[in-house]
Design a protein around this motif. Sequence first.
Motif, mmCIF file in Angstrom:
data_model
loop_
_atom_site.group_PDB
_atom_site.id
_atom_site.type_symbol
_atom_site.label_atom_id
_atom_site.label_comp_id
_atom_site.label_asym_id
_atom_site.label_seq_id
_atom_site.Cartn_x
_atom_site.Cartn_y
_atom_site.Cartn_z
ATOM 1 N N GLN A 1 103.192 63.023 64.898
ATOM 2 C CA GLN A 1 101.859 63.633 64.740
ATOM 3 C C GLN A 1 100.886 62.716 64.044
ATOM 4 O O GLN A 1 100.280 62.788 64.211
ATOM 5 C CB GLN A 1 101.750 64.988 64.079
ATOM 6 C CG GLN A 1 102.457 66.055 64.796
ATOM 7 C CD GLN A 1 102.859 67.100 63.362
ATOM 8 O OE1 GLN A 1 101.957 67.544 62.322
ATOM 9 N NE2 GLN A 1 103.082 68.422 64.680
ATOM 10 N N ILE A 2 100.831 62.096 63.428
ATOM 11 C CA ILE A 2 100.019 60.762 62.964
ATOM 12 C C ILE A 2 99.500 59.994 63.890
ATOM 13 O O ILE A 2 98.539 59.533 63.731
ATOM 14 C CB ILE A 2 100.640 60.110 61.637
ATOM 15 C CG1 ILE A 2 100.890 61.611 60.174
ATOM 16 C CG2 ILE A 2 99.899 58.915 61.426
ATOM 17 C CD1 ILE A 2 101.988 60.599 59.693
ATOM 18 N N GLN B 1 99.765 60.321 66.969
ATOM 19 C CA GLN B 1 99.465 60.646 68.182
ATOM 20 C C GLN B 1 98.309 61.101 67.522
ATOM 21 O O GLN B 1 96.668 60.602 68.252
ATOM 22 C CB GLN B 1 99.986 62.643 68.506
ATOM 23 C CG GLN B 1 100.952 62.333 69.627
ATOM 24 C CD GLN B 1 101.201 61.858 70.186
ATOM 25 O OE1 GLN B 1 100.348 62.762 71.607
ATOM 26 N NE2 GLN B 1 101.839 60.944 70.612
ATOM 27 N N THR B 2 97.674 61.332 66.505
ATOM 28 C CA THR B 2 96.258 61.086 65.629
ATOM 29 C C THR B 2 96.073 60.387 65.952
ATOM 30 O O THR B 2 94.357 60.033 66.517
ATOM 31 C CB THR B 2 96.296 61.942 64.603
ATOM 32 O OG1 THR B 2 96.590 63.078 64.540
ATOM 33 C CG2 THR B 2 94.697 62.108 63.865
ATOM 34 N N LEU B 3 96.670 59.389 65.702
ATOM 35 C CA LEU B 3 96.168 57.448 65.305
ATOM 36 C C LEU B 3 95.324 56.534 66.789
ATOM 37 O O LEU B 3 94.770 56.156 67.193
ATOM 38 C CB LEU B 3 96.848 56.535 64.457
ATOM 39 C CG LEU B 3 96.618 56.776 63.891
ATOM 40 C CD1 LEU B 3 97.942 55.468 62.614
ATOM 41 C CD2 LEU B 3 95.808 56.376 62.688
ATOM 42 N N ARG C 1 94.874 61.351 69.974
ATOM 43 C CA ARG C 1 94.864 62.343 70.805
ATOM 44 C C ARG C 1 95.161 63.726 69.625
ATOM 45 O O ARG C 1 96.073 64.728 69.453
ATOM 46 C CB ARG C 1 96.790 62.865 71.386
ATOM 47 C CG ARG C 1 96.492 61.775 72.553
ATOM 48 C CD ARG C 1 97.387 61.037 72.813
ATOM 49 N NE ARG C 1 97.766 59.912 73.662
ATOM 50 C CZ ARG C 1 98.974 59.604 74.687
ATOM 51 N NH1 ARG C 1 99.743 59.462 73.914
ATOM 52 N NH2 ARG C 1 98.537 58.031 74.957
ATOM 53 N N ALA C 2 94.576 63.911 68.372
ATOM 54 C CA ALA C 2 94.445 65.043 67.705
ATOM 55 C C ALA C 2 94.565 66.587 67.867
ATOM 56 O O ALA C 2 95.021 67.158 67.736
ATOM 57 C CB ALA C 2 92.991 64.782 66.655
ATOM 58 N N ARG D 1 95.719 67.852 70.172
ATOM 59 C CA ARG D 1 97.111 68.171 70.735
ATOM 60 C C ARG D 1 98.208 67.920 69.351
ATOM 61 O O ARG D 1 98.718 68.785 69.214
ATOM 62 C CB ARG D 1 96.828 66.503 72.081
ATOM 63 C CG ARG D 1 98.940 66.808 72.148
ATOM 64 C CD ARG D 1 99.315 66.137 73.578
ATOM 65 N NE ARG D 1 100.914 66.102 73.285
ATOM 66 C CZ ARG D 1 102.092 64.822 73.919
ATOM 67 N NH1 ARG D 1 101.157 63.976 73.845
ATOM 68 N NH2 ARG D 1 102.480 65.145 74.089
ATOM 69 N N SER D 2 97.914 67.280 68.530
ATOM 70 C CA SER D 2 98.728 66.729 67.420
ATOM 71 C C SER D 2 98.598 67.662 66.571
ATOM 72 O O SER D 2 99.350 69.071 66.317
ATOM 73 C CB SER D 2 97.755 65.076 66.289
ATOM 74 O OG SER D 2 98.908 65.855 65.020
ATOM 75 N N THR D 3 96.803 68.385 66.510
ATOM 76 C CA THR D 3 97.015 69.784 65.747
ATOM 77 C C THR D 3 97.388 71.168 66.348
ATOM 78 O O THR D 3 98.266 71.719 65.693
ATOM 79 C CB THR D 3 95.204 69.896 65.735
ATOM 80 O OG1 THR D 3 94.951 69.234 64.863
ATOM 81 C CG2 THR D 3 95.044 71.038 64.760
ATOM 82 N N SER E 1 101.132 70.810 64.893
ATOM 83 C CA SER E 1 101.712 71.007 63.643
ATOM 84 C C SER E 1 101.260 72.496 63.593
ATOM 85 O O SER E 1 102.384 73.082 62.604
ATOM 86 C CB SER E 1 100.346 70.127 62.740
ATOM 87 O OG SER E 1 99.249 70.739 63.199
#
Length: 59
Positions: free
Chosen positions: A38-39, A41-43, A46-47, A49-51, A54
């Motif tokens: 997830q980290i 993806q955020t970097l 793709r935040a 999708r990451s949210t 989570s």
Amino acid sequence: MIPVSQTRPALDLTVLFNGFRPLFRALEPDDVNKLAFQIVQTLQGRAARSTACSRTSRR
């Protein structure tokens, strides 16, 4: 050209992930893998999708 004095060094992922060591030690290996994914993806921008991931992993 942008003068060097107006720039910053790139993000050091090793330093970033080492900062998470105490958290990683407290989690199960599968949870560490999910969080690390997830980290990343955020970097990568793709935040959204990451949210969603989570939220799913908290159930």
